[in-house]
Structures are given as structure tokens and as C-alpha cells.
Design a protein around this motif. Structure first.
Motif, PDB file in Angstrom:
ATOM      1  N   ARG A  33      46.203  51.643  43.577  1.00  0.00           N
ATOM      2  CA  ARG A  33      44.814  51.291  43.903  1.00  0.00           C
ATOM      3  C   ARG A  33      44.628  51.369  45.404  1.00  0.00           C
ATOM      4  NH1 ARG A  33      42.508  47.122  40.232  1.00  0.00           N
ATOM      5  NH2 ARG A  33      42.194  48.822  38.827  1.00  0.00           N
ATOM      6  N   THR A  49      42.566  53.716  48.606  1.00  0.00           N
ATOM      7  CA  THR A  49      41.370  54.536  48.814  1.00  0.00           C
ATOM      8  C   THR A  49      41.708  56.002  48.568  1.00  0.00           C
ATOM      9  OG1 THR A  49      40.686  52.913  50.421  1.00  0.00           O
ATOM     10  CG2 THR A  49      39.537  55.021  50.482  1.00  0.00           C
ATOM     11  N   SER A  70      40.254  53.503  36.052  1.00  0.00           N
ATOM     12  CA  SER A  70      38.907  53.100  36.484  1.00  0.00           C
ATOM     13  C   SER A  70      37.831  53.951  35.817  1.00  0.00           C
ATOM     14  CB  SER A  70      38.760  53.224  38.005  1.00  0.00           C
ATOM     15  OG  SER A  70      39.483  52.203  38.638  1.00  0.00           O
ATOM     16  N   GLY A 117      34.985  38.670  33.693  1.00  0.00           N
ATOM     17  CA  GLY A 117      35.823  39.676  34.359  1.00  0.00           C
ATOM     18  C   GLY A 117      34.899  40.725  34.940  1.00  0.00           C
ATOM     19  N   ALA A 118      34.752  40.707  36.259  1.00  0.00           N
ATOM     20  CA  ALA A 118      33.808  41.647  36.892  1.00  0.00           C
ATOM     21  C   ALA A 118      34.571  42.673  37.723  1.00  0.00           C
ATOM     22  CB  ALA A 118      32.789  40.877  37.734  1.00  0.00           C
ATOM     23  N   GLY A 119      35.537  43.330  37.068  1.00  0.00           N
ATOM     24  CA  GLY A 119      36.228  44.461  37.694  1.00  0.00           C
ATOM     25  C   GLY A 119      35.434  45.723  37.403  1.00  0.00           C
ATOM     26  N   PHE A 161      31.326  36.106  35.434  1.00  0.00           N
ATOM     27  CA  PHE A 161      32.347  35.253  36.043  1.00  0.00           C
ATOM     28  C   PHE A 161      33.604  36.063  36.281  1.00  0.00           C
ATOM     29  CE2 PHE A 161      36.187  32.724  35.434  1.00  0.00           C
ATOM     30  CZ  PHE A 161      36.084  31.923  36.559  1.00  0.00           C
ATOM     31  N   VAL A 205      37.637  35.398  38.418  1.00  0.00           N
ATOM     32  CA  VAL A 205      38.421  34.452  39.224  1.00  0.00           C
ATOM     33  C   VAL A 205      38.528  34.882  40.675  1.00  0.00           C
ATOM     34  CG1 VAL A 205      39.867  33.336  37.502  1.00  0.00           C
ATOM     35  CG2 VAL A 205      40.503  35.601  38.351  1.00  0.00           C
ATOM     36  N   GLY A 261      46.853  44.509  45.714  1.00  0.00           N
ATOM     37  CA  GLY A 261      46.202  45.691  45.138  1.00  0.00           C
ATOM     38  C   GLY A 261      44.859  45.413  44.518  1.00  0.00           C
ATOM     39  N   GLN A 311      43.392  27.301  35.129  1.00  0.00           N
ATOM     40  CA  GLN A 311      42.943  27.955  33.898  1.00  0.00           C
ATOM     41  C   GLN A 311      42.045  27.005  33.106  1.00  0.00           C
ATOM     42  OE1 GLN A 311      43.095  30.974  33.033  1.00  0.00           O
ATOM     43  NE2 GLN A 311      42.640  30.938  30.852  1.00  0.00           N
ATOM     44  N   VAL A 346      38.671  26.970  34.615  1.00  0.00           N
ATOM     45  CA  VAL A 346      37.955  28.215  34.285  1.00  0.00           C
ATOM     46  C   VAL A 346      37.352  28.093  32.881  1.00  0.00           C
ATOM     47  CG1 VAL A 346      38.342  30.643  33.675  1.00  0.00           C
ATOM     48  CG2 VAL A 346      39.227  29.734  35.834  1.00  0.00           C
ATOM     49  N   THR A 348      36.284  41.236  29.777  1.00  0.00           N
ATOM     50  CA  THR A 348      37.035  42.387  30.312  1.00  0.00           C
ATOM     51  C   THR A 348      38.236  41.939  31.150  1.00  0.00           C
ATOM     52  OG1 THR A 348      35.955  42.561  32.484  1.00  0.00           O
ATOM     53  CG2 THR A 348      34.774  43.532  30.628  1.00  0.00           C
ATOM     54  N   ALA A 349      38.590  40.665  31.102  1.00  0.00           N
ATOM     55  CA  ALA A 349      39.571  40.141  32.069  1.00  0.00           C
ATOM     56  C   ALA A 349      41.000  40.597  31.763  1.00  0.00           C
ATOM     57  CB  ALA A 349      39.503  38.621  32.089  1.00  0.00           C
ATOM     58  N   GLN A 350      41.670  41.048  32.793  1.00  0.00           N
ATOM     59  CA  GLN A 350      43.062  41.503  32.667  1.00  0.00           C
ATOM     60  C   GLN A 350      43.850  40.968  33.849  1.00  0.00           C
ATOM     61  OE1 GLN A 350      44.178  43.561  30.238  1.00  0.00           O
ATOM     62  NE2 GLN A 350      42.410  44.720  29.517  1.00  0.00           N
ATOM     63  N   PRO A 367      44.216  37.087  30.020  1.00  0.00           N
ATOM     64  CA  PRO A 367      44.004  35.638  30.031  1.00  0.00           C
ATOM     65  C   PRO A 367      43.095  35.203  28.885  1.00  0.00           C
ATOM     66  CG  PRO A 367      42.723  36.702  31.775  1.00  0.00           C
ATOM     67  CD  PRO A 367      43.574  37.766  31.158  1.00  0.00           C
ATOM     68  N   LEU A 396      40.168  33.315  27.542  1.00  0.00           N
ATOM     69  CA  LEU A 396      38.952  32.767  28.150  1.00  0.00           C
ATOM     70  C   LEU A 396      38.021  32.125  27.137  1.00  0.00           C
ATOM     71  CD1 LEU A 396      38.113  35.650  30.659  1.00  0.00           C
ATOM     72  CD2 LEU A 396      39.396  33.567  31.070  1.00  0.00           C
TER      73      LEU A 396
HETATM   74  P1  NAD Z   1      41.494  44.621  35.726  1.00  0.00           P
HETATM   75  O1  NAD Z   1      41.157  45.541  34.602  1.00  0.00           O
HETATM   76  O2  NAD Z   1      42.927  44.363  36.054  1.00  0.00           O
HETATM   77  O3  NAD Z   1      40.794  43.190  35.418  1.00  0.00           O
HETATM   78  C1  NAD Z   1      39.423  43.090  35.135  1.00  0.00           C
HETATM   79  C2  NAD Z   1      38.838  41.897  35.843  1.00  0.00           C
HETATM   80  O4  NAD Z   1      39.294  40.699  35.217  1.00  0.00           O
HETATM   81  C3  NAD Z   1      39.233  41.776  37.312  1.00  0.00           C
HETATM   82  O5  NAD Z   1      38.082  41.774  38.110  1.00  0.00           O
HETATM   83  C4  NAD Z   1      39.978  40.458  37.376  1.00  0.00           C
HETATM   84  O6  NAD Z   1      39.784  39.763  38.603  1.00  0.00           O
HETATM   85  C5  NAD Z   1      39.370  39.695  36.217  1.00  0.00           C
HETATM   86  N1  NAD Z   1      40.135  38.540  35.745  1.00  0.00           N
HETATM   87  C6  NAD Z   1      41.469  38.375  35.646  1.00  0.00           C
HETATM   88  N2  NAD Z   1      41.783  37.152  35.177  1.00  0.00           N
HETATM   89  C7  NAD Z   1      40.593  36.512  34.955  1.00  0.00           C
HETATM   90  C8  NAD Z   1      40.242  35.225  34.465  1.00  0.00           C
HETATM   91  N3  NAD Z   1      41.173  34.338  34.114  1.00  0.00           N
HETATM   92  N4  NAD Z   1      38.925  34.927  34.381  1.00  0.00           N
HETATM   93  C9  NAD Z   1      37.979  35.827  34.737  1.00  0.00           C
HETATM   94  N5  NAD Z   1      38.244  37.056  35.205  1.00  0.00           N
HETATM   95  C10 NAD Z   1      39.543  37.399  35.319  1.00  0.00           C
HETATM   96  O7  NAD Z   1      40.795  45.038  37.081  1.00  0.00           O
HETATM   97  P2  NAD Z   1      39.991  46.343  37.438  1.00  0.00           P
HETATM   98  O8  NAD Z   1      38.683  46.306  36.787  1.00  0.00           O
HETATM   99  O9  NAD Z   1      40.809  47.553  37.164  1.00  0.00           O
HETATM  100  O10 NAD Z   1      39.795  46.201  39.025  1.00  0.00           O
HETATM  101  C11 NAD Z   1      39.954  45.021  39.749  1.00  0.00           C
HETATM  102  C12 NAD Z   1      39.629  45.287  41.230  1.00  0.00           C
HETATM  103  O11 NAD Z   1      40.344  46.367  41.789  1.00  0.00           O
HETATM  104  C13 NAD Z   1      38.167  45.604  41.451  1.00  0.00           C
HETATM  105  O12 NAD Z   1      37.747  44.919  42.587  1.00  0.00           O
HETATM  106  C14 NAD Z   1      38.135  47.060  41.721  1.00  0.00           C
HETATM  107  O13 NAD Z   1      37.058  47.460  42.520  1.00  0.00           O
HETATM  108  C15 NAD Z   1      39.452  47.245  42.443  1.00  0.00           C
HETATM  109  N6  NAD Z   1      39.907  48.636  42.282  1.00  0.00           N
HETATM  110  C16 NAD Z   1      40.248  49.336  43.395  1.00  0.00           C
HETATM  111  C17 NAD Z   1      40.671  50.642  43.261  1.00  0.00           C
HETATM  112  C18 NAD Z   1      41.044  51.460  44.463  1.00  0.00           C
HETATM  113  O14 NAD Z   1      40.902  50.974  45.567  1.00  0.00           O
HETATM  114  N7  NAD Z   1      41.493  52.688  44.270  1.00  0.00           N
HETATM  115  C19 NAD Z   1      40.768  51.227  42.018  1.00  0.00           C
HETATM  116  C20 NAD Z   1      40.430  50.470  40.893  1.00  0.00           C
HETATM  117  C21 NAD Z   1      39.993  49.175  41.047  1.00  0.00           C
END
Ligand code: NAD
Length: 378
Positions: A132, A134, A143, A184-186, A206, A208, A237, A248, A251, A268-270, A277, A279
């Protein structure tokens, strides 16, 4: 220190038809094949490889590919094999010695496939292992596919809701907008927020990781506050860290306070390298409105809801809970296009002077290369 540079001679790429159950994507599409041909690659595409994604063999031919009647013919002279999913045992046995496989490979200590590839002298790059950074963003298939899944999850949920999502003012009266919660706002979660907003729902989310708050708000959603989650929630990362039991619990309390008023919840949380996790407990689910819908996008890694069954629909106290697997594959044309562009960017990185070179001093190659020279590296 000298930089080891390994070379795979030849420039024929093979694009195979996916054979995993339910998989509708294809690793390369005509638009990217055309670019590969312009770069000097010969591209063999197995007949019917794009059919499930609504791409005809003739379109590949127009883009400059050779359509091969079967996998064996597509693999003839192939030095790089492009796939979406891991090959089956039988497919892996067919891969030519000295070739390089690029696909989602589910690498890990329990993988039998990697050992099999190593014994067959097939090198392998795992699309899951793109770092992860740039520089690696254009290659990031997790992604790109999460983006598609986040979008589709909202459509799926909306189609199961007993109410409309937008506010409507009609001659038959005014309908209030549905309330949607994204946990999970990834990448997937942010796309789900944007999609639910476009459909006119009132959206809250929401996560974390405190850094996410601004992104959620900039998409027009409300950020659900949980008490004092700070830097400890963020791991290296940009991934989330596993929370302590006390955190937890906080949360869960914050989420439990939101759930009873929600019409649609997308989770979507991972946490990288661990189970998803928990939730939403069974008790929390039972307190939701009758007719509410929950779509658990973390179903494959254990689920964010206690009652999630991967690939199945569960009805509990009037609530519908879905744990879809491989949602990206249900939007196969665009999911394939994005995946194909990720692989195109990868080939731009590893192909120089008409040949594929694996430069192990490159952090992206080093992270992705899970089998090399007859040895499993992960
Ligand atoms: P992911 O699929 O690992 O997780 C999804 C989301 O779940 C994440 O935002 C995580 O914070 C959230 N989460 C984990 N535990 C939780 C809980 N207990 N309760 C609520 N939410 C929880 O993550 P993702 O979507 O692949 O990406 C996460 C971050 O990485 C984002 O900020 C994304 O922009 C960044 N990212 C960067 C790159 C890069 O720079 N190349 C690439 C991909 C993602």
C-alpha cells in the motif's frame, strides 16, 4: 551489493478462461490487450475467456490477440500467465516450466498451490500482496475490486429493502429517506457511502481509524463517534490494528446504539492478517427493525456479524443478513477492466526491453513474488 535481476525470456502472455465456480471476470480485456500488443507482447487468449464478462472472442482478435481453442494452446510458448483466481491443481500442472503466473493466489503457509508451482518451476506474483504505497496504487487489485464490491453491496441491499432509499415527494405523499450505516470506511466502505448517498439515503459510517472521519464527512455522511479511539487503532500501511477487548466493547456499544434505527447496514471491516472483527452480535441483529437488511462484505474472512454464513442469506427476527462472496465478480465487465489495468501497470513495471525481468530489489516485486526459482518465498 549487487542487485539480482532475473529474466524470463520471451514475451508471449496467456490469458486463461476462469474456471472457479461463479467467477465471471477475466484477467485481460480488449482495451488492455491492445496496449500490451502495442508494447510488443504477443497475447494468447483462451477461447471464451471473456464470455462471462460479455466480451466476445472477436473483440480480443480486433485488439491484436490470438484466440486459442483451449488452455493448452493458449499456454504454448507463454512466459507469463494472467489469471484472476488461483489455478486448480490440474490447471497448475499445465503451466509451462519457467513461466510466471500472475493472479490472486491466497498465499500463506497453508497454501498447497505455491508448493506445486515451485515444484513445477513456475514463478508466481500474488495480486493480494501489492504493497500500500503511492507508487503501487495503479497495481492495487484488492482496492479496485473492493470498489466494485462496495458499490454492488449497496445495490444488493437496496433491492432487498422493503422501502425506497431516497426521499420522495409525490401526489401519494412524502416518503422519508432510508437510513444506511456503513461499518468500516476503507476502500469498499467509502464506495458504499458514495453509492448510498447517490441513491438518496441518509448515510452514517463508522471506522476505528480516526483519520477516516474527514473522508466520511466529505462524502456527505455522518461519522459515528466511538469513545477515544486514537492512534492505537491504526497499524502500518494504513490498515486497522486489532483492538483490545475493552476498546472492542466500546466499539460494539457505539454500533449497538445506531443499529435499531437503520434500514440498511453494509459491513466492510477487516484487520489484515487476522479474522474480521465482530461488529454485530446476534443480539444486536435481533434488535434491528423488521425488514432491515445487513450485507456483510467480510463474510469470507469470518464475517463482521455473528450470524453471517458465507454465500448465504440468513433471516433472523425479520432482518435479512447476506454474506456475499466475490461480489466484484457480479459486475464482471468493469471489475475485469479495473483488474486488467492493475495487471497492465504491473507488466509496465516488470517488462523492460521486450522481456520480463523480476528485479528483486524492487519493493513491489519483492512483496508480490511468492514463488521464485523453485522456492516458495511467502
Ligand atoms: P481493509 O479492507 O483492511 O479494512 C476495511 C476497513 O475496516 C478499514 O478502513 C479499517 O480501518 C476498518 N476496520 C477495521 N477494524 C474495524 C473495526 N473494529 N470497526 C470498524 N472498522 C474497522 O482496508 P482497505 O479498505 O483496503 O483500506 C484501508 C486504508 O488503506 C484506507 O485508508 C485506504 O485509503 C488505504 N489504502 C491505501 C492504498 C495505497 O496507498 N496504495 C491502497 C489501498 C488502501
Amino acid at each position: 551489493m549487487t542487485t539480482p535481476v532475473m529474466t524470463t525470456s520471451g514475451t508471449t502472455l496467456a490469458v486463461l478462461r476462469e474456471t472457479s465456480a461463479g467467477e465471471q471476470r477475466v484477467a485481460q480485456v480488449p482495451e488492455t490487450v491492445r496496449k500490451l500488443v502495442e508494447r510488443g507482447f504477443r497475447v494468447n487468449v483462451e477461447r471464451g475467456a471473456g464470455a462471462a464478462a460479455s466480451i466476445d472472442d472477436a473483440e480480443y482478435e480486433k485488439a491484436g490477440a490470438r484466440v486459442a481453442p483451449d488452455a493448452e494452446a493458449a499456454l504454448r510458448d507463454a512466459r507469463v500467465v494472467l489469471k484472476v483466481q488461483s489455478p486448480s491443481d490440474a490447471e497448475a500442472r499445465r503451466l509451462p516450466a519457467g513461466s510466471l503466473l500472475v493472479a490472486f493466489l491466497a498465499p500463506g503457509p497453508e497454501s498447497r498451490l505455491l508448493g506445486q508451482l515451485a515444484r513445477g518451476n513456475v514463478d508466481a506474483l500474488a495480486m493480494e500482496n501489492v504493497p500500500r504505497t503511492t507508487r503501487a496504487q495503479a497495481l492495487d487489485a484488492l482496492s479496485s475490486q473492493a470498489t466494485v464490491a462496495g458499490y454492488k453491496a449497496v445495490l444488493l441491499g437496496a433491492s432487498l429493502c422493503p422501502r425506497l432509499l431516497p426521499m420522495l415527494t409525490t401526489a401519494a405523499g412524502t416518503l422519508t429517506p432510508a437510513k444506511v450505516l456503513i461499518l468500516g470506511a476503507g476502500v469498499a466502505g467509502l464506495q458504499a457511502i458514495a453509492t448510498a448517498r447517490r441513491l438518496g439515503a441518509v448515510v452514517s459510517a463508522f471506522d476505528v481509524r480516526p483519520a477516516v472521519r474527514e473522508q466520511v464527512q466529505s462524502l456527505g455522511a455522518q461519522f459515528v463517534e466511538a469513545p477515544a479511539l486514537g492512534a492505537e487503532a491504526e497499524a502500518a500501511g494504513g490498515y486497522a490494528a486489532e483492538l483490545s477487548e475493552a476498546r472492542q466493547r466500546q466499539v460494539l456499544e457505539a454500533i449497538a446504539g445506531q443499529l435499531p434505527s437503520m434500514d440498511l447496514v453494509i459491513t466492510t471491516a477487516q484487520v489484515r492478517g487476522g479474522p474480521a472483527p465482530r461488529l454485530i452480535t446476534a443480539k444486536m441483529l435481533r434488535r434491528m427493525k423488521p425488514g432491515a437488511v445487513v450485507i456483510d462484505l467480510a463474510a469470507e474472512s469470518g464475517g463482521n456479524c455473528e450470524l453471517t454464513t458465507p454465500g448465504e442469506a440468513v433471516r433472523e427476527a425479520g432482518v435479512t443478513l447476506l454474506g456475499p462472496t466475490n461480489l466484484a465478480s457480479t459486475v464482471p465487465l468493469h471489475a475485469s477492466l479495473m483488474y486488467a489495468k492493475n495487471q497492465l501497470a504491473l507488466l509496465g513495471l516488470i517488462a523492460k526491453d521486450g522481456a520480463v525481468k523480476l528485479d528483486l530489489s524492487d519493493d513491489i516485486v519483492a512483496a508480490m513474488l511468492v514463488v521464485h526459482g523453485g522456492t516458495v518465498r511467502s
